[in-house]
Design a protein around this motif. Structure first.
Motif, PDB file in Angstrom:
ATOM      1  N   SER A 172       0.840  -1.212   0.000  1.00 29.74           N
ATOM      2  CA  SER A 172       0.000   0.000   0.000  1.00 29.74           C
ATOM      3  C   SER A 172       0.871   1.257   0.000  1.00 29.74           C
ATOM      4  CB  SER A 172      -0.928   0.000   1.216  1.00 29.74           C
ATOM      5  OG  SER A 172      -1.786  -1.119   1.200  1.00 29.74           O
ATOM      6  N   GLY A 173       1.958   1.234   0.790  1.00 28.21           N
ATOM      7  CA  GLY A 173       2.869   2.374   0.816  1.00 28.21           C
ATOM      8  C   GLY A 173       3.519   2.609  -0.531  1.00 28.21           C
ATOM      9  N   VAL A 200      -0.674  15.027  -4.571  1.00 31.36           N
ATOM     10  CA  VAL A 200       0.729  14.611  -4.432  1.00 31.36           C
ATOM     11  C   VAL A 200       1.105  14.479  -2.965  1.00 31.36           C
ATOM     12  CG1 VAL A 200       3.134  15.308  -4.765  1.00 31.36           C
ATOM     13  CG2 VAL A 200       1.505  15.537  -6.635  1.00 31.36           C
ATOM     14  N   MET A 201       0.828  15.506  -2.183  1.00 32.44           N
ATOM     15  CA  MET A 201       1.234  15.491  -0.782  1.00 32.44           C
ATOM     16  C   MET A 201       0.392  14.537   0.060  1.00 32.44           C
ATOM     17  SD  MET A 201       3.946  17.097  -0.582  1.00 32.44           S
ATOM     18  CE  MET A 201       4.110  16.778   1.167  1.00 32.44           C
ATOM     19  N   LEU A 202      -0.884  14.436  -0.257  1.00 33.22           N
ATOM     20  CA  LEU A 202      -1.756  13.512   0.483  1.00 33.22           C
ATOM     21  C   LEU A 202      -1.267  12.077   0.333  1.00 33.22           C
ATOM     22  CD1 LEU A 202      -4.387  13.233   2.139  1.00 33.22           C
ATOM     23  CD2 LEU A 202      -5.600  12.925  -0.022  1.00 33.22           C
ATOM     24  N   THR A 203      -0.961  11.670  -0.894  1.00 31.06           N
ATOM     25  CA  THR A 203      -0.498  10.305  -1.142  1.00 31.06           C
ATOM     26  C   THR A 203       0.935  10.107  -0.657  1.00 31.06           C
ATOM     27  OG1 THR A 203      -0.012  11.008  -3.419  1.00 31.06           O
ATOM     28  CG2 THR A 203      -2.054   9.806  -3.056  1.00 31.06           C
ATOM     29  N   TYR A 204       1.768  11.146  -0.755  1.00 25.84           N
ATOM     30  CA  TYR A 204       3.152  11.042  -0.287  1.00 25.84           C
ATOM     31  C   TYR A 204       3.215  10.837   1.225  1.00 25.84           C
ATOM     32  CZ  TYR A 204       7.858  12.492   1.075  1.00 25.84           C
ATOM     33  OH  TYR A 204       9.113  12.543   1.640  1.00 25.84           O
ATOM     34  N   CYS A 205       2.469  11.646   1.964  1.00 25.13           N
ATOM     35  CA  CYS A 205       2.465  11.529   3.430  1.00 25.13           C
ATOM     36  C   CYS A 205       1.944  10.158   3.847  1.00 25.13           C
ATOM     37  CB  CYS A 205       1.604  12.627   4.049  1.00 25.13           C
ATOM     38  SG  CYS A 205       2.267  14.294   3.831  1.00 25.13           S
ATOM     39  N   SER A 206       0.897   9.690   3.188  1.00 26.24           N
ATOM     40  CA  SER A 206       0.341   8.374   3.481  1.00 26.24           C
ATOM     41  C   SER A 206       1.357   7.273   3.156  1.00 26.24           C
ATOM     42  CB  SER A 206      -0.943   8.163   2.671  1.00 26.24           C
ATOM     43  OG  SER A 206      -1.429   6.850   2.821  1.00 26.24           O
ATOM     44  N   ALA A 207       2.045   7.405   2.020  1.00 25.38           N
ATOM     45  CA  ALA A 207       3.006   6.391   1.583  1.00 25.38           C
ATOM     46  C   ALA A 207       4.123   6.202   2.598  1.00 25.38           C
ATOM     47  CB  ALA A 207       3.594   6.786   0.224  1.00 25.38           C
ATOM     48  N   GLN A 208       4.716   7.294   3.009  1.00 21.53           N
ATOM     49  CA  GLN A 208       5.839   7.192   3.951  1.00 21.53           C
ATOM     50  C   GLN A 208       5.392   6.608   5.282  1.00 21.53           C
ATOM     51  OE1 GLN A 208       8.789   7.436   2.971  1.00 21.53           O
ATOM     52  NE2 GLN A 208       9.364   9.362   2.026  1.00 21.53           N
ATOM     53  N   PHE A 209       4.224   7.000   5.744  1.00 18.74           N
ATOM     54  CA  PHE A 209       3.714   6.498   7.017  1.00 18.74           C
ATOM     55  C   PHE A 209       3.457   4.991   6.940  1.00 18.74           C
ATOM     56  CE2 PHE A 209       0.269   6.063  10.281  1.00 18.74           C
ATOM     57  CZ  PHE A 209       1.029   6.433  11.381  1.00 18.74           C
TER      58      PHE A 209
END
Length: 225
Positions: A172-173, A200-209
């Motif tokens: 998922s990340g 971009v930022m919504l998916t990026y922050c979610s990805a890293q978490f």
């Protein structure tokens, strides 16, 4: 999860929401505070949970540090290639981490390579969409697209190599990361649209978490915390 980690998790969410709000409003100067803070908080959360003692945790920490460098560099005009290089390096460390998970055990792709067809198709479609707009950036962007899709493929192969919940977190990340970078590229080079930087930022922050949570769960499973 430890209390300090729980608090840092909430803080990460708050910083992410703040940065996304700044993006939505076009507050570029304010992002010089919020964007670099994202990875700092996430690194502190990861360190609090893992202690950064195992080789796995050191690899993932390095990926987060290069991600922080990429975040900072992309705040400045004229540093796109430098930022891209930092994130490329981060993904290489994510790839190293993923490859080290039960290397002697077969994953989903090793049992059925056709499972990777959607990833390959996505890489082809994304490359075809972007190529006419890239000019001198064709090679760097295509290399980056190849690396992120390779990482995505490796996380798909984690199914069968580790427990399902850990595999889901990593996959998922990686999926969110590919989506984030794809939207960034489309907005940067092909079809700029005002809502895309928010995506971009919504998916990026979610990805890293999600990747951090996947690593924490993996380290717990192998008793490396």
């Amino acid at each position: 999860m430890k209390r300090i980690s729980f608090a840092l998790g909430w803080l990460y969410g708050l910083v992410a929401i703040t940065d996304i709000f700044f993006v939505f409003k076009g507050y570029e100067q304010e992002r010089f505070f919020s964007k670099p803070l994202l990875m700092i908080v996430l690194i502190l959360l990861y360190a609090a949970e893992t202690g950064i003692r195992s080789s796995f945790s050191k690899i993932l920490l390095t990926a987060l540090l290069f991600s922080w460098c990429g975040d900072v560099l992309l705040l400045f005009n004229g540093f796109f290639i430098a930022g891209l290089s930092a994130f490329l390096t981060a993904h290489i460390f994510y790839i190293i981490y993923t490859l080290r998970i039960n290397p002697g055990v077969k994953g989903a792709l090793q049992f059925q390579p056709l499972f990777g067809t959607p990833v390959v198709a996505y890489w082809i479609l994304l490359s075809a969409l972007l190529l006419p707009y890239l000019n001198i950036l064709k090679i760097p962007v295509l290399i980056y697209a190849t690396i992120i899709c390779f990482f995505w493929m490796l996380t798909l192969n984690l199914f069968g190599k580790t427990d399902t919940k850990t595999a889901v977190l990593f996959f998922s990340g990686a999926t969110q990361f590919v989506l984030s970078d794809s939207v960034l590229a489309v907005n940067q080079f092909a079809y700029p649209f005002e809502i895309l930087p928010v995506v971009v930022m919504l998916t990026y922050c979610s990805a890293q978490f999600l990747l951090v949570l996947g690593s924490i769960r993996h380290l717990r499973k192998i008793n490396a915390i």
